[in-house]
Design a protein around this motif. Structure first.
Motif, PDB file in Angstrom:
ATOM      1  N   GLY A  32       7.292  -5.579  10.096  1.00  0.00           N
ATOM      2  CA  GLY A  32       6.312  -5.171  11.096  1.00  0.00           C
ATOM      3  C   GLY A  32       6.462  -3.765  11.614  1.00  0.00           C
ATOM      4  O   GLY A  32       5.733  -3.360  12.527  1.00  0.00           O
ATOM      5  N   ARG A  33       7.362  -2.973  11.031  1.00  0.00           N
ATOM      6  CA  ARG A  33       7.604  -1.619  11.567  1.00  0.00           C
ATOM      7  C   ARG A  33       6.569  -0.612  11.090  1.00  0.00           C
ATOM      8  O   ARG A  33       6.195   0.301  11.828  1.00  0.00           O
ATOM      9  CB  ARG A  33       8.995  -1.149  11.157  1.00  0.00           C
ATOM     10  N   TYR A  34       6.087  -0.753   9.838  1.00  0.00           N
ATOM     11  CA  TYR A  34       5.205   0.254   9.254  1.00  0.00           C
ATOM     12  C   TYR A  34       3.789  -0.288   9.097  1.00  0.00           C
ATOM     13  O   TYR A  34       3.577  -1.306   8.434  1.00  0.00           O
ATOM     14  CB  TYR A  34       5.737   0.701   7.886  1.00  0.00           C
ATOM     15  N   ARG A  35       2.832   0.383   9.717  1.00  0.00           N
ATOM     16  CA  ARG A  35       1.428  -0.007   9.629  1.00  0.00           C
ATOM     17  C   ARG A  35       0.741   0.884   8.589  1.00  0.00           C
ATOM     18  O   ARG A  35       0.765   2.107   8.704  1.00  0.00           O
ATOM     19  CB  ARG A  35       0.736   0.119  10.978  1.00  0.00           C
ATOM     20  N   LEU A  36       0.111   0.255   7.597  1.00  0.00           N
ATOM     21  CA  LEU A  36      -0.528   1.008   6.515  1.00  0.00           C
ATOM     22  C   LEU A  36      -1.789   1.708   7.020  1.00  0.00           C
ATOM     23  O   LEU A  36      -2.611   1.105   7.713  1.00  0.00           O
ATOM     24  CB  LEU A  36      -0.875   0.075   5.358  1.00  0.00           C
ATOM     25  N   LEU A  37      -1.943   2.978   6.621  1.00  0.00           N
ATOM     26  CA  LEU A  37      -3.096   3.772   7.046  1.00  0.00           C
ATOM     27  C   LEU A  37      -4.051   4.060   5.890  1.00  0.00           C
ATOM     28  O   LEU A  37      -5.254   3.844   6.017  1.00  0.00           O
ATOM     29  CB  LEU A  37      -2.619   5.103   7.651  1.00  0.00           C
ATOM     30  N   ALA A  38      -3.562   4.568   4.783  1.00  0.00           N
ATOM     31  CA  ALA A  38      -4.429   4.926   3.653  1.00  0.00           C
ATOM     32  C   ALA A  38      -3.612   4.924   2.376  1.00  0.00           C
ATOM     33  O   ALA A  38      -2.448   5.332   2.367  1.00  0.00           O
ATOM     34  CB  ALA A  38      -5.076   6.290   3.877  1.00  0.00           C
ATOM     35  N   GLN A  39      -4.253   4.463   1.286  1.00  0.00           N
ATOM     36  CA  GLN A  39      -3.585   4.422  -0.008  1.00  0.00           C
ATOM     37  C   GLN A  39      -3.927   5.678  -0.805  1.00  0.00           C
ATOM     38  O   GLN A  39      -5.062   6.134  -0.824  1.00  0.00           O
ATOM     39  CB  GLN A  39      -4.007   3.181  -0.792  1.00  0.00           C
ATOM     40  N   PHE A  40      -2.913   6.225  -1.509  1.00  0.00           N
ATOM     41  CA  PHE A  40      -3.094   7.472  -2.238  1.00  0.00           C
ATOM     42  C   PHE A  40      -2.886   7.344  -3.738  1.00  0.00           C
ATOM     43  O   PHE A  40      -3.008   8.331  -4.448  1.00  0.00           O
ATOM     44  CB  PHE A  40      -2.137   8.532  -1.682  1.00  0.00           C
ATOM     45  N   GLY A  41      -2.603   6.163  -4.220  1.00  0.00           N
ATOM     46  CA  GLY A  41      -2.473   6.016  -5.657  1.00  0.00           C
ATOM     47  C   GLY A  41      -1.630   4.817  -6.036  1.00  0.00           C
ATOM     48  O   GLY A  41      -1.028   4.150  -5.186  1.00  0.00           O
ATOM     49  N   ILE A  42      -1.601   4.540  -7.359  1.00  0.00           N
ATOM     50  CA  ILE A  42      -0.785   3.461  -7.916  1.00  0.00           C
ATOM     51  C   ILE A  42      -0.149   3.963  -9.207  1.00  0.00           C
ATOM     52  O   ILE A  42      -0.840   4.480 -10.089  1.00  0.00           O
ATOM     53  CB  ILE A  42      -1.624   2.203  -8.236  1.00  0.00           C
ATOM     54  N   ASP A  43       1.156   3.841  -9.293  1.00  0.00           N
ATOM     55  CA  ASP A  43       1.863   4.107 -10.544  1.00  0.00           C
ATOM     56  C   ASP A  43       2.038   2.760 -11.231  1.00  0.00           C
ATOM     57  O   ASP A  43       2.966   2.002 -10.933  1.00  0.00           O
ATOM     58  CB  ASP A  43       3.210   4.765 -10.251  1.00  0.00           C
ATOM     59  N   GLU A  44       1.106   2.457 -12.154  1.00  0.00           N
ATOM     60  CA  GLU A  44       1.064   1.138 -12.770  1.00  0.00           C
ATOM     61  C   GLU A  44       2.346   0.825 -13.544  1.00  0.00           C
ATOM     62  O   GLU A  44       2.714  -0.344 -13.692  1.00  0.00           O
ATOM     63  CB  GLU A  44      -0.141   1.047 -13.723  1.00  0.00           C
TER      64      GLU A  44
END
Length: 529
Positions: A32-44
């Motif tokens: 619960g410490r880190y709240r996600l804001l925006a995704q910048f990519g995926i290294d599949e």
């Protein structure tokens, strides 16, 4: 504002549902410490999801590399542990080109099995621009691209000295800082990543900036893959963007590709080559921006009016007068000599000749007992008539062709029509191993001599033979060499060699001022009888 657009576009491109649930803006991870804001990519390749998040305890933005996977999958869990170990080792590494690792979370240590995560790498947030957004509209100017990559190359060099692999071989792990340099914003190297992978990644990033295409496997779908030639080689950036300098184009290809002896395999080598290429491009831009532009024939045109210098004009007039007087004096002296030579004087004339006096005929020299000198030195093959090749092309294992359309000038029978290499700021093999011409014959010839007509003193060439039309340099063999000096240079092979493909390979260019360039007017191939 730009950073906000990057976040929105990154989220739209890479939104995904994980095995353990949904990772979406507003979700929390890491107890619960880190709240996600925006995704910048995926290294599949690693199941690594790259996010910007908010640290609720310290109230600051951070970058999260979320390793998504099934904890029950032993192999996935093992690979994730290896990535986390490598990231933890990098926590002590500091450099402006790499975001600092703040924390590493693993199952049972900050992560619960219900989150669908195998680990999290927490790093400081890098303000700037997403790399995909940077090249989405058009490639980056060559000099700017070289300067951008330099800081990243310095980071790789420092890390490799410390025995660390950074793992920057995915474009969405990088960001452009507000200072205009590239930074590894989402560290977390793959379990099997090597030092060589970091070096190849630098070349791939340079290739991306110059062309807008990604040249390594496993890239994001948002970036087109780099094209390859029919022989499997990477198409050089200069072929896609003619404005790219030869040095930078060759540097990118040689760093990415593994084959041949001319590849760049260390971070120190690519860093030095980047510095040289950037300096050369800066000098070229400075000259182009300040100097008058030469015409195609080398004439420099200017609209500047001539300076009126009275003293200079007076000296010029005096010099012309002295020249005229001297010329008149010389002509007068020659005239006097002619008159005295032809006038009829009793004192003139030579001694009397007695025409009745007998003459003595010299005896002919004795016949020589030595055999006549051979027309060909002993041990050397008798030469036949020259054979014209069926075709000729520029041969360049590094992929960059130098004036390919003019290669035919070297076998057209006219030494006045020439083929030139590109103009280089550095001598071979600093940027590339060399360049040459490959001639092909309809049938194999018993080659004994190659004659090169060229006005390129100091050019060093090798005669190489090949078994195919597009060989690797390591698959060819050297049968002769020479340094060009004079209008023509003969390269006679120690022994005639059967060949169908003959390469005239330039290993050192002729120097002109601060530039390096060679030219060939005509090639003549002579077989043994």
């Amino acid at each position: 504002m730009n950073e906000k657009r990057s976040e929105e576009s990154g989220a739209a491109r890479t939104g995904v549902r994980t095995r353990g649930g949904s990772l979406a803006p507003g979700s929390v991870v890491g107890d619960g410490r880190y709240r996600l804001l925006a995704q910048f990519g995926i290294d599949e390749r690693a199941g690594a999801h790259l996010w910007r998040a908010r640290d609720g305890q310290l109230r600051r933005d951070v970058a999260l590399t979320l390793l998504v996977g099934d904890p029950a999958d032993a192999e996935s869990a093992r690979m994730a542990r290896r990535t986390l170990e490598r990231a933890a080792h990098a926590a002590k590494f500091t450099h402006d080109g790499v975001a600092r690792v703040l924390d590493v979370l693993s199952l049972g240590s900050g992560i619960t099995s219900g989150e669908g995560l195998l680990g999290v790498v927490v790093t400081e947030w890098t303000k700037g621009t997403d790399l995909i957004d940077l090249v989405s509209e058009h490639p980056v100017a060559p000099l700017t691209a070289a300067r951008m990559v330099q800081k990243l190359a310095e980071a790789v060099e420092r890390a490799h000295h410390a025995g660390l692999v950074l793992g920057l071989d995915h474009p969405q792990r990088l960001r452009l800082t507000s200072e205009g340099t590239l930074r590894l914003a989402f560290p977390g190297p793959l379990p099997e990543a090597t030092l060589r992978d970091d070096v190849k990644a630098i070349g791939a990033v340079l290739y991306l900036l110059l062309t807008g295409r990604w040249a390594l496997p496993g890239g994001p779908a948002a970036i087109p893959a780099a094209p390859h030639a029919p022989n499997g080689r990477l198409v050089p950036p200069r072929s896609l963007q003619p404005s790219v300098p030869t040095e930078l184009s060759s540097l990118a290809v040689r760093t990415i590709e593994d084959g041949g002896h001319g590849g760049i395999r260390t971070s120190a080598a690519i860093l030095r080559a980047l510095e040289l290429a950037a300096e050369a491009e800066e000098r070229t831009q400075l000259i182009n921006s300040q100097g008058p532009k030469p015409d195609e024939d080398g004439t420099i045109w200017t609209t500047k009016k001539p300076v009126k210098d009275r003293a200079r004009r007076r000296k010029l007039a005096l010099g012309v007068t002295v020249l005229v007087v001297a010329a008149v004096g010389i002509l007068a002296w020659l005239g006097m000599l002619a008159i005295s030579f032809f006038q009829d004087s009793p004192n003139s004339g030579g001694p009397a000749i007695n025409v009745a006096a007998p003459t003595t005929t010299a005896a002919p020299p004795p016949a020589s007992t030595q055999p006549p000198a051979p027309s060909t030195p002993p041990g050397q093959a008798q030469l036949g008539a020259a054979v014209a090749p069926g075709g000729i092309a520029v041969y360049n294992p590094d992929g960059d062709g130098d004036n390919t359309s003019r290669a035919k000038n070297t076998i057209d029978g006219d030494p006045g029509t020439i083929w030139r290499t590109d103009q280089y700021n550095q001598q071979f093999p600093t940027i590339k191993k060399g360049v040459g011409l490959i001639a092909n014959f309809d049938n194999p010839i018993n080659l004994a001599k190659v004659t090169i007509a060229a006005n390129s003193p100091g050019t060093v060439v090798e005669i190489r033979l090949a078994d195919s039309e597009d060989p690797q340099l390591s698959d060819t063999r050297v049968v002769g060499n020479a340094t060009l000096n004079g209008p023509t240079t003969d390269i006679t092979l120690p022994q005639p060699q059967q060949a169908r493909y003959v390469i005239v390979w330039i290993t050192q260019l002729s120097k002109s001022g601060s530039k390096y360039q060679s030219q060939i007017g005509e090639l003549t191939f002579v077989p043994a009888q």
